[in-house]
Design a protein around this motif. Structure first.
Motif, PDB file in Angstrom:
ATOM      1  N   THR A 149     -30.915   1.529 -10.277  1.00 34.37           N
ATOM      2  CA  THR A 149     -29.715   1.256  -9.474  1.00 34.37           C
ATOM      3  C   THR A 149     -29.893   0.140  -8.448  1.00 34.37           C
ATOM      4  OG1 THR A 149     -30.247   2.802  -7.671  1.00 34.37           O
ATOM      5  CG2 THR A 149     -29.128   3.717  -9.608  1.00 34.37           C
ATOM      6  N   GLY A 150     -31.105  -0.142  -8.022  1.00 35.45           N
ATOM      7  CA  GLY A 150     -31.333  -1.089  -6.938  1.00 35.45           C
ATOM      8  C   GLY A 150     -30.939  -0.551  -5.579  1.00 35.45           C
ATOM      9  N   VAL A 151     -30.624   0.753  -5.487  1.00 42.59           N
ATOM     10  CA  VAL A 151     -30.175   1.365  -4.234  1.00 42.59           C
ATOM     11  C   VAL A 151     -31.367   1.973  -3.500  1.00 42.59           C
ATOM     12  CG1 VAL A 151     -28.731   3.149  -3.175  1.00 42.59           C
ATOM     13  CG2 VAL A 151     -27.891   1.861  -5.161  1.00 42.59           C
ATOM     14  N   THR A 152     -31.659   1.451  -2.317  1.00 49.49           N
ATOM     15  CA  THR A 152     -32.677   2.035  -1.455  1.00 49.49           C
ATOM     16  C   THR A 152     -31.996   3.027  -0.526  1.00 49.49           C
ATOM     17  OG1 THR A 152     -33.946  -0.021  -1.531  1.00 49.49           O
ATOM     18  CG2 THR A 152     -34.510   1.556   0.202  1.00 49.49           C
ATOM     19  N   LEU A 153     -32.520   4.243  -0.484  1.00 46.67           N
ATOM     20  CA  LEU A 153     -31.876   5.309   0.289  1.00 46.67           C
ATOM     21  C   LEU A 153     -32.260   5.238   1.759  1.00 46.67           C
ATOM     22  CD1 LEU A 153     -32.438   8.221  -2.244  1.00 46.67           C
ATOM     23  CD2 LEU A 153     -30.296   7.006  -1.801  1.00 46.67           C
ATOM     24  N   ALA A 154     -31.279   5.455   2.628  1.00 51.27           N
ATOM     25  CA  ALA A 154     -31.553   5.533   4.065  1.00 51.27           C
ATOM     26  C   ALA A 154     -32.424   6.742   4.368  1.00 51.27           C
ATOM     27  CB  ALA A 154     -30.246   5.621   4.851  1.00 51.27           C
ATOM     28  N   LYS A 155     -33.103   6.658   5.470  1.00 53.87           N
ATOM     29  CA  LYS A 155     -33.899   7.796   5.930  1.00 53.87           C
ATOM     30  C   LYS A 155     -32.961   8.846   6.527  1.00 53.87           C
ATOM     31  CE  LYS A 155     -37.745   6.625   7.765  1.00 53.87           C
ATOM     32  NZ  LYS A 155     -38.751   6.067   8.708  1.00 53.87           N
TER      33      LYS A 155
ATOM     34  N   ALA B 209     -27.146  18.852   2.591  1.00 52.09           N
ATOM     35  CA  ALA B 209     -26.972  20.271   2.919  1.00 52.09           C
ATOM     36  C   ALA B 209     -28.312  20.967   3.067  1.00 52.09           C
ATOM     37  CB  ALA B 209     -26.125  20.948   1.843  1.00 52.09           C
ATOM     38  N   GLN B 210     -29.262  20.566   2.227  1.00 47.11           N
ATOM     39  CA  GLN B 210     -30.647  21.029   2.366  1.00 47.11           C
ATOM     40  C   GLN B 210     -31.456  19.829   2.831  1.00 47.11           C
ATOM     41  OE1 GLN B 210     -32.347  22.725  -1.175  1.00 47.11           O
ATOM     42  NE2 GLN B 210     -34.414  22.817  -0.303  1.00 47.11           N
ATOM     43  N   PRO B 211     -31.662  19.667   4.131  1.00 47.51           N
ATOM     44  CA  PRO B 211     -32.255  18.434   4.659  1.00 47.51           C
ATOM     45  C   PRO B 211     -33.594  18.093   4.026  1.00 47.51           C
ATOM     46  CG  PRO B 211     -31.389  19.781   6.433  1.00 47.51           C
ATOM     47  CD  PRO B 211     -31.345  20.627   5.196  1.00 47.51           C
ATOM     48  N   GLY B 212     -33.795  16.792   3.789  1.00 50.83           N
ATOM     49  CA  GLY B 212     -35.043  16.293   3.236  1.00 50.83           C
ATOM     50  C   GLY B 212     -35.323  14.915   3.781  1.00 50.83           C
ATOM     51  N   ALA B 213     -35.953  14.069   2.970  1.00 48.98           N
ATOM     52  CA  ALA B 213     -36.353  12.741   3.437  1.00 48.98           C
ATOM     53  C   ALA B 213     -35.226  11.726   3.390  1.00 48.98           C
ATOM     54  CB  ALA B 213     -37.522  12.243   2.583  1.00 48.98           C
ATOM     55  N   TYR B 214     -34.221  11.977   2.530  1.00 45.22           N
ATOM     56  CA  TYR B 214     -33.197  10.970   2.283  1.00 45.22           C
ATOM     57  C   TYR B 214     -31.856  11.357   2.889  1.00 45.22           C
ATOM     58  CZ  TYR B 214     -36.640  10.176  -1.426  1.00 45.22           C
ATOM     59  OH  TYR B 214     -37.807   9.997  -2.123  1.00 45.22           O
ATOM     60  N   ALA B 215     -31.143  10.325   3.360  1.00 47.71           N
ATOM     61  CA  ALA B 215     -29.789  10.542   3.884  1.00 47.71           C
ATOM     62  C   ALA B 215     -28.777  10.450   2.752  1.00 47.71           C
ATOM     63  CB  ALA B 215     -29.468   9.500   4.951  1.00 47.71           C
ATOM     64  N   VAL B 216     -27.666  11.124   2.935  1.00 45.82           N
ATOM     65  CA  VAL B 216     -26.540  10.983   2.013  1.00 45.82           C
ATOM     66  C   VAL B 216     -25.786   9.714   2.421  1.00 45.82           C
ATOM     67  CG1 VAL B 216     -24.435  12.020   1.117  1.00 45.82           C
ATOM     68  CG2 VAL B 216     -26.369  13.482   1.762  1.00 45.82           C
ATOM     69  N   PRO B 217     -25.651   8.725   1.516  1.00 49.10           N
ATOM     70  CA  PRO B 217     -25.069   7.435   1.904  1.00 49.10           C
ATOM     71  C   PRO B 217     -23.585   7.533   2.231  1.00 49.10           C
ATOM     72  CG  PRO B 217     -26.269   7.295  -0.198  1.00 49.10           C
ATOM     73  CD  PRO B 217     -26.106   8.745   0.119  1.00 49.10           C
ATOM     74  N   GLY B 218     -23.151   6.746   3.216  1.00 45.12           N
ATOM     75  CA  GLY B 218     -21.738   6.727   3.580  1.00 45.12           C
ATOM     76  C   GLY B 218     -21.064   5.377   3.451  1.00 45.12           C
ATOM     77  N   ASN B 219     -21.855   4.302   3.386  1.00 43.84           N
ATOM     78  CA  ASN B 219     -21.270   2.959   3.472  1.00 43.84           C
ATOM     79  C   ASN B 219     -20.253   2.638   2.385  1.00 43.84           C
ATOM     80  OD1 ASN B 219     -22.517   1.996   5.789  1.00 43.84           O
ATOM     81  ND2 ASN B 219     -24.287   1.179   4.707  1.00 43.84           N
ATOM     82  N   VAL B 220     -20.587   2.928   1.149  1.00 41.84           N
ATOM     83  CA  VAL B 220     -19.705   2.530   0.051  1.00 41.84           C
ATOM     84  C   VAL B 220     -18.348   3.215   0.187  1.00 41.84           C
ATOM     85  CG1 VAL B 220     -19.393   2.528  -2.446  1.00 41.84           C
ATOM     86  CG2 VAL B 220     -21.643   2.027  -1.477  1.00 41.84           C
ATOM     87  N   ARG B 221     -18.367   4.509   0.501  1.00 45.05           N
ATOM     88  CA  ARG B 221     -17.109   5.238   0.698  1.00 45.05           C
ATOM     89  C   ARG B 221     -16.342   4.681   1.893  1.00 45.05           C
ATOM     90  NH1 ARG B 221     -15.128   8.191  -2.934  1.00 45.05           N
ATOM     91  NH2 ARG B 221     -16.439  10.058  -2.851  1.00 45.05           N
TER      92      ARG B 221
ATOM     93  N   TYR C 197     -32.903  11.239  -8.949  1.00 47.53           N
ATOM     94  CA  TYR C 197     -34.060  10.669  -8.265  1.00 47.53           C
ATOM     95  C   TYR C 197     -34.423  11.498  -7.040  1.00 47.53           C
ATOM     96  CZ  TYR C 197     -37.010   7.378  -5.719  1.00 47.53           C
ATOM     97  OH  TYR C 197     -38.051   6.793  -5.040  1.00 47.53           O
ATOM     98  N   GLY C 198     -33.431  11.892  -6.274  1.00 49.53           N
ATOM     99  CA  GLY C 198     -33.695  12.677  -5.075  1.00 49.53           C
ATOM    100  C   GLY C 198     -34.425  13.965  -5.395  1.00 49.53           C
ATOM    101  N   GLY C 199     -34.032  14.622  -6.476  1.00 46.72           N
ATOM    102  CA  GLY C 199     -34.692  15.858  -6.842  1.00 46.72           C
ATOM    103  C   GLY C 199     -36.108  15.671  -7.332  1.00 46.72           C
ATOM    104  N   SER C 200     -36.352  14.569  -8.054  1.00 49.79           N
ATOM    105  CA  SER C 200     -37.676  14.357  -8.633  1.00 49.79           C
ATOM    106  C   SER C 200     -38.692  13.831  -7.640  1.00 49.79           C
ATOM    107  CB  SER C 200     -37.577  13.372  -9.813  1.00 49.79           C
ATOM    108  OG  SER C 200     -37.210  12.080  -9.357  1.00 49.79           O
ATOM    109  N   GLU C 201     -38.230  13.221  -6.562  1.00 49.51           N
ATOM    110  CA  GLU C 201     -39.141  12.607  -5.592  1.00 49.51           C
ATOM    111  C   GLU C 201     -39.269  13.418  -4.306  1.00 49.51           C
ATOM    112  OE1 GLU C 201     -41.011   9.898  -6.059  1.00 49.51           O
ATOM    113  OE2 GLU C 201     -40.287   9.753  -8.119  1.00 49.51           O
ATOM    114  N   GLY C 202     -38.914  14.671  -4.360  1.00 50.75           N
ATOM    115  CA  GLY C 202     -39.074  15.515  -3.179  1.00 50.75           C
ATOM    116  C   GLY C 202     -37.937  15.427  -2.195  1.00 50.75           C
ATOM    117  N   GLY C 203     -36.917  14.668  -2.527  1.00 51.75           N
ATOM    118  CA  GLY C 203     -35.742  14.623  -1.677  1.00 51.75           C
ATOM    119  C   GLY C 203     -34.808  15.761  -2.034  1.00 51.75           C
ATOM    120  N   THR C 204     -33.706  15.818  -1.344  1.00 55.95           N
ATOM    121  CA  THR C 204     -32.816  16.960  -1.580  1.00 55.95           C
ATOM    122  C   THR C 204     -31.352  16.551  -1.706  1.00 55.95           C
ATOM    123  OG1 THR C 204     -32.670  17.304   0.810  1.00 55.95           O
ATOM    124  CG2 THR C 204     -34.315  18.587  -0.378  1.00 55.95           C
TER     125      THR C 204
END
Length: 418
Positions: A309-315, A71-83, A185-192
């Motif tokens: 988590t071992g989860v790498t976030l999409a761009k 909703a507030q765009p940043g470096a990371y995508a919101v993942p969709g695959n698992v859902r 993690y998203g909040g602490s690393e500059g993601g949103t």
């Protein structure tokens, strides 16, 4: 049959078919295995799209779960695959959810060798890997170089995440303990990425676009998603090319012109070499067929792994030109009638050459040609991370055909006659 870019994941899908699973079960198991064996393109942090054709139910449906901007765009995508794979498997799968997730969990915990397919992409992604402690620990050797094919890799943090998904379903990833770690993690690393972004993630089920090529009905992603809009333009341009005297005689030339024109229509002049995407296909003995394509929007996506988590976030799609990756996801199914088994189930991914290769295969089939060997597919070798994988049937003969220029695998699971 199953086919895809990474052999260990393909073998996982074949094993699920051998255990009584259907095509959707196999495709779901392949995806989760790919998150372990091919995370450069199919991580838990990415998104994608699948088309399911089930002649026994007389249905063909599209499942959209692309990674999107927060909703507030940043470096990371919101993942969709698992859902997305959870919703698809719940809709069509024959096996318990736990059974299709557990093979990937085992691979992550006990280790799996780096395949030639993954090693090829690691060699090009070294700069991305070095910037993330989690990725570097997994994929760089003591000298700081990408590990070679055959090296066994263990990922216990990813195994724990997969175990949570196996036990608790996809909700744990979007509103449970895993979601909490991703949001923190998203909040602490500059993601949103916020918890609300994850909780709102859905897989949209819709009717795919249907067009005619020769005597076949061809099911494409719908126009509401980027991949559908691009595929629609591509096939419209292919029809224009084949209406000319040159295009009617030379399918290759018609496809090349159609792709070039489509890229002009989209004002695409240049693309990154690796968009971090892959496609895979499954078909079972009842005729159910599934074609899927997923992406991280660049190799290993953002290159940031959520600690614990071992989860790498999409761009994030808006973060770079790699955000165009979703436009070139091309899962396609073709059948003579809506309630007939598929003649072709294929997936192009990674760029325009993958989509063009699927269009080429369809055009040849419509022209009466048989495509029964790997070399009959149009190679995507000029763009090494654009790939095409397909299952093609002619009469009672079907072939699982991996991209002739890549390092994938097609596998047949024998079925005993009753």
């Amino acid at each position: 049959m199953v086919v895809g870019d990474e052999p260990f994941a393909v073998k996982t899908g074949a094993a699920i078919l051998g255990q009584g699973g259907n095509a959707v079960d196999a495709a779901t198991a392949m995806y989760f295995a790919l998150s372990v064996t091919y995370p450069v393109a199919a991580g838990l942090g990415g998104g994608g799209i699948c088309i399911v054709h089930d002649p026994a139910k007389n249905t063909t449906q599209e499942f959209d779960f692309e990674a999107r901007d927060a909703a507030q765009p940043g470096a990371y995508a919101v993942p969709g695959n698992v859902r997305g794979f959870a919703v698809m498997q719940a809709s069509y799968g024959a096996l318990p959810w736990q059974k299709v997730v557990s093979p990937a969990e085992v691979q992550a915990r006990t280790g799996v060798p780096i395949s030639k397919a993954l090693a090829t992409r690691l060699a090009e992604a070294g700069d991305v890997i070095r910037l993330d402690a989690g990725l570097a620990a997994l994929y760089l050797d003591e000298s700081g170089k990408p590990k070679a094919a055959g090296t066994v890799v263990f990922n216990p943090e990813l195994a724990d995440t997969l175990a949570a998904i196996r036990i608790n379903g996809s909700d744990v990833f979007y509103s449970g303990a895993v979601a909490d770690k991703i949001a923190a993690y998203g909040g602490s690393e500059g993601g949103t990425i916020a918890k609300a972004d994850l909780a709102a993630t859905k897989a949209e089920i819709s009717t795919p676009r249907v067009t005619r090529i020769g005597s076949d009905y061809v099911f494409l992603p719908s126009n509401k998603v980027g991949s559908g809009a691009f595929a629609g333009v591509l096939f419209d341009n292919l029809a224009k090319a084949q209406s000319t005297s040159v295009g009617a005689k030379d399918i290759q030339a018609a496809v090349v012109w159609a792709m070039q024109q489509s890229l002009k229509d989209y004002h695409v002049a240049e693309l990154p070499k690796d968009l971090g995407a892959t496609g895979f296909v499954a078909m079972d003995a009842r005729g159910q067929a599934v074609a899927c394509a997923v992406t991280m929007n660049g190799p290993f996506g953002s290159g940031h792994t959520v600690r614990g988590t071992g989860v790498t976030l999409a761009k994030a799609p808006s973060a770079s030109a790699a955000g165009l990756a979703s436009a070139f996801l091309s899962p396609i199914i073709a059948a003579r009638q809506a309630d007939d088994p598929a003649e072709l189930a294929g997936a192009g991914a990674g760029g325009p050459n993958g989509a063009a290769a699927i269009a080429y295969a369809l055009a040849r089939i419509a022209g009466g040609d048989e495509i029964l060997t790997r070399k009959d597919l149009r190679t995507t070798g000029v763009a090494p991370y654009d790939t095409v994988n397909a299952i093609v049937c002619s009469g009672r003969t079907c072939s699982a055909l991996p991209d002739p220029a890549a390092n994938g695998l097609g596998a047949l699971v024998p079925v005993k006659e009753k």
